[in-house]
Design an enzyme around this catalytic site. Structure first.
Site, mmCIF file in Angstrom:
data_model
loop_
_atom_site.group_PDB
_atom_site.id
_atom_site.type_symbol
_atom_site.label_atom_id
_atom_site.label_comp_id
_atom_site.label_asym_id
_atom_site.label_seq_id
_atom_site.Cartn_x
_atom_site.Cartn_y
_atom_site.Cartn_z
ATOM 1 N NE ARG A 253 -4.052 11.376 8.580
ATOM 2 C CZ ARG A 253 -4.655 12.419 9.106
ATOM 3 N NH1 ARG A 253 -4.076 13.586 9.100
ATOM 4 N NH2 ARG A 253 -5.852 12.291 9.642
ATOM 5 N NE ARG B 264 1.240 11.040 9.285
ATOM 6 C CZ ARG B 264 0.872 9.896 8.710
ATOM 7 N NH1 ARG B 264 -0.347 9.425 8.878
ATOM 8 N NH2 ARG B 264 1.709 9.234 7.956
ATOM 9 N N PRO B 265 4.057 16.653 10.981
ATOM 10 C CG PRO B 265 6.149 16.940 12.001
ATOM 11 C CD PRO B 265 4.883 16.131 12.079
ATOM 12 C CB ILE B 266 4.782 18.387 5.628
ATOM 13 C CG1 ILE B 266 4.046 19.720 5.654
ATOM 14 C CG2 ILE B 266 3.818 17.235 5.669
ATOM 15 C CD1 ILE B 266 3.340 20.009 4.328
ATOM 16 C CG ASP B 267 9.626 19.874 9.729
ATOM 17 O OD1 ASP B 267 8.758 19.014 9.988
ATOM 18 O OD2 ASP B 267 10.814 19.749 10.080
ATOM 19 C CD GLN B 268 13.312 17.836 8.023
ATOM 20 O OE1 GLN B 268 14.328 17.736 7.340
ATOM 21 N NE2 GLN B 268 13.180 18.778 8.959
ATOM 22 C CE LYS C 298 -1.343 1.876 3.832
ATOM 23 N NZ LYS C 298 -1.287 3.209 4.369
ATOM 24 C CG ASN C 299 2.503 2.781 3.463
ATOM 25 O OD1 ASN C 299 1.352 3.183 3.270
ATOM 26 N ND2 ASN C 299 2.969 2.522 4.673
ATOM 27 N NE ARG D 179 -7.112 5.211 5.512
ATOM 28 C CZ ARG D 179 -6.716 6.405 5.905
ATOM 29 N NH1 ARG D 179 -7.293 6.964 6.935
ATOM 30 N NH2 ARG D 179 -5.768 7.030 5.270
ATOM 31 C CG ASP E 7 3.484 1.481 9.525
ATOM 32 O OD1 ASP E 7 3.246 2.346 10.380
ATOM 33 O OD2 ASP E 7 3.739 1.762 8.342
ATOM 34 C CB CYS F 102 -3.102 11.227 11.943
ATOM 35 S SG CYS F 102 -1.625 10.362 12.406
HETATM 36 N N1 EPU Z 1 8.546 14.026 10.420
HETATM 37 C C1 EPU Z 1 8.928 15.326 10.675
HETATM 38 N N2 EPU Z 1 8.914 16.237 9.644
HETATM 39 C C2 EPU Z 1 8.542 15.882 8.387
HETATM 40 C C3 EPU Z 1 8.154 14.555 8.131
HETATM 41 C C4 EPU Z 1 8.160 13.651 9.177
HETATM 42 O O1 EPU Z 1 9.262 15.675 11.811
HETATM 43 O O2 EPU Z 1 8.553 16.750 7.513
HETATM 44 C C5 EPU Z 1 8.563 13.046 11.525
HETATM 45 C C6 EPU Z 1 7.171 12.487 11.805
HETATM 46 O O3 EPU Z 1 6.469 13.291 12.702
HETATM 47 C C7 EPU Z 1 7.500 11.125 12.383
HETATM 48 C C8 EPU Z 1 8.760 10.732 11.640
HETATM 49 O O4 EPU Z 1 9.311 11.934 11.101
HETATM 50 O O5 EPU Z 1 7.774 11.255 13.744
HETATM 51 C C9 EPU Z 1 8.596 9.738 10.513
HETATM 52 O O6 EPU Z 1 7.610 10.208 9.611
HETATM 53 P P1 EPU Z 1 7.599 9.816 8.054
HETATM 54 O O7 EPU Z 1 7.619 11.070 7.277
HETATM 55 O O8 EPU Z 1 8.635 8.793 7.811
HETATM 56 O O9 EPU Z 1 6.169 9.139 7.933
HETATM 57 P P2 EPU Z 1 5.173 9.241 6.721
HETATM 58 O O10 EPU Z 1 5.915 9.292 5.439
HETATM 59 O O11 EPU Z 1 4.170 10.298 6.980
HETATM 60 C C10 EPU Z 1 5.051 6.684 6.292
HETATM 61 C C11 EPU Z 1 3.977 5.633 6.227
HETATM 62 C C12 EPU Z 1 3.444 5.359 7.625
HETATM 63 C C13 EPU Z 1 4.593 4.909 8.515
HETATM 64 C C14 EPU Z 1 5.730 5.948 8.489
HETATM 65 C C15 EPU Z 1 6.965 5.507 9.238
HETATM 66 C C16 EPU Z 1 3.069 6.054 4.064
HETATM 67 C C17 EPU Z 1 1.924 6.538 3.257
HETATM 68 N N3 EPU Z 1 2.909 6.125 5.375
HETATM 69 O O12 EPU Z 1 4.438 7.846 6.825
HETATM 70 O O13 EPU Z 1 2.537 4.275 7.465
HETATM 71 O O14 EPU Z 1 4.150 4.762 9.843
HETATM 72 O O15 EPU Z 1 6.116 6.212 7.124
HETATM 73 O O16 EPU Z 1 7.457 4.331 8.707
HETATM 74 O O17 EPU Z 1 4.056 5.608 3.526
HETATM 75 C C18 EPU Z 1 0.637 2.967 7.895
HETATM 76 O O18 EPU Z 1 0.809 2.394 6.820
HETATM 77 O O19 EPU Z 1 -0.158 2.549 8.777
HETATM 78 C C19 EPU Z 1 1.381 4.192 8.188
HETATM 79 C C20 EPU Z 1 0.992 5.066 9.071
#
Ligand code: EPU
Length: 419
Positions: free
Chosen positions: A93, A122-126, A22-23, A398, A305, A117
């Site tokens: 998301r 779920r910040p997107i600063d990076q 899925k991811n 989902r 996960d 969530c």
């Molecule tokens: N983070 C930041 N800033 C950013 C992005 C992330 O601080 O700009 C932090 C997040 O708050 C978190 C950590 O970095 O603490 C990791 O977040 P990441 O960005 O890796 O997560 P994601 O891309 O939003 C994906 C999976 C999640 C999975 C995480 C970690 C997808 C669609 N989602 O989320 O999957 O938990 O990576 O492996 O790929 C799930 O499938 O149930 C699920 C939630």
């Protein structure tokens, strides 16, 4: 309202096929929109998140048609620039990948902020840091993230946190950038490699995916193509844990065993037997499972996960204390209150959960609080005496295709009802 109803304590045995990841799919589908052409994506999981994404793509002007249950044809020749609204972003998301795609294809992007969530902010600063480094001007206005660039130019980007989403999003934006983009401290998850392989198949030049340094050399054009998505590491892991919790003997098929190393090692530490083939893992478990400690980490560490499912499993290790430390998300133990309704003895303090294994879990009415929390309730229900009735099944749908039929074929007493 739909419910999953389980009568626990049946031993699972047999074979189960794992669907596509899925991811990976939720990244590869938006990535297909970078091309002004047709892409055929096979081995898509038939899950709700994919349908939400297809709905968004259609609104942007792409034509999406299923060739069969798992194969999608995306024609993005008619794609037009349009904002992705809060309504659609709330449904899935991973729609943040539209930011990277739009910026790459249109040099501008407008997508609603994903918000928080059930397991943390779920910040997107990076993601934003990466887009800005490539030359985009990014603003947040009225809940919308807006990015615009005259041109995108490759550069070195050092990620402050290891982020799956940001790594993929920067790759998407950088595909057409001038020169070379280097993403350092990149995430290494299998779906990052899969997205890079997909883009390379279309003509992109991405090297190093799967390591912590990814190099993207910008190209002028991508062309359409066909691609088959990798198997779902988390779905596979969930069935491996289901085998263990029922003291079963299950062959989890159509997977990449290497992706399962961290879980296989933990299950072995718990006394499960693990047999690996080229594309399967057989899990055999007796009644001698012991508690273990684990820490979630980005890949190749233990995946967050699978953390909720492991809590359920460790709750059945009678007389043993296990400690789970969650290092990825700041609040991923919300499901614990629901597991407690089934008799799990778990104490949470911050990012640490202490689990006291019980002799027997007991069925109850419970509610899935998110996708993997729902999977954990199924795992606990499989081990419980009596009936477990799970609501909020929409979360489970989902990310898990056909979950009750797959478990039924392994011998579980499970059904879906509507009331
Ligand atoms: N983070 C930041 N800033 C950013 C992005 C992330 O601080 O700009 C932090 C997040 O708050 C978190 C950590 O970095 O603490 C990791 O977040 P990441 O960005 O890796 O997560 P994601 O891309 O939003 C994906 C999976 C999640 C999975 C995480 C970690 C997808 C669609 N989602 O989320 O999957 O938990 O990576 O492996 O790929 C799930 O499938 O149930 C699920 C939630």
């Amino acid at each position: 309202m739909e419910y999953i109803v389980l009568k626990g304590q049946n031993r699972l045995a047999g074979e189960v096929n794992i669907n596509g990841a899925k991811n990976a799919a939720v990244a590869i589908i938006p990535a297909a929109l970078l091309v002004n052409d047709i892409c055929v994506i096979d081995n898509l999981p038939n899950v709700e998140d994919i349908y939400c994404l297809i709905d968004m793509l259609t609104r942007l002007g792409a034509k999406c048609e299923f060739r069969d249950r798992h194969c999608l044809v995306i024609d993005s020749r008619g794609l037009t620039f349009q904002p992705a609204t809060y309504e659609s972003v709330m449904k899935i998301r991973a729609s943040y990948y539209l930011l990277g795609m739009m910026l790459g294809r249109f040099k501008k992007a407008e997508v609603a902020l994903p918000g928080g969530c059930n397991f943390g902010t779920r910040p997107i600063d990076q993601h934003i840091k990466g887009f800005e480094a490539l030359g985009a001007k990014v603003t947040i206005e009225h809940g919308m993230v807006k990015a615009v660039a005259d041109e995108l130019v490759g550069t070195n980007i050092y990620m402050d946190v290891v982020s799956v989403g940001a790594t993929i999003n920067i790759m998407l934006a950088a595909v057409y950038a001038k020169g070379v983009t280097v993403i350092e401290n990149a995430a290494k998850e299998p779906h990052i490699v899969d997205t890079a392989n997909f883009l390379n198949k279309l003509g992109a030049k991405i090297k190093g995916a799967g390591t912590d340094v990814i190099k993207v050399t910008g190209v002028e054009k991508l062309s359409g193509g066909e691609y088959t998505i990798i198997p779902d590491q988390i779905e596979a892991g969930t069935y491996m844990i289901a085998a263990a919790v029922t003291h079963g003997d299950v062959i989890v098929k159509n997977i990449i065993p290497k992706h399962m190393d961290s879980l296989s090692a933990k299950l072995q530490e718990m006394n499960c037997q693990i047999e690996e083939g080229d594309d399967y893992i057989r899990v055999t478990a007796g009644h001698n499972l012991v508690g273990v400690n684990l820490k979630t980490m980005s890949y190749p560490g233990f995946p967050t996960d699978l953390q909720p499912q492991m809590s359920a499993l460790l709750s059945t290790c009678n007389g043993d204390t296990s400690v789970i430390t969650e290092t990825v998300w700041d609040n991923r133990f919300q499901y614990v209150n629901e597991l407690k309704r089934l008799g799990c003895n778990i104490t949470v303090e911050g990012r640490v959960a202490v689990i006291e294994g019980a002799s027997c879990l007991t069925g109850a009415e419970v509610k899935a609080t998110d996708l993997r929390a729902g999977a954990a309730l199924i795992i606990a229900g499989l081990a419980s005496s009596g009936e477990t009735k799970i609501s909020n099944v929409k979360y489970i749908d989902r990310g898990y295709e056909d979950v009750e039929n797959k478990l039924k074929s392994l011998g579980a007493n499970i059904r879906r009802i509507e009331e």
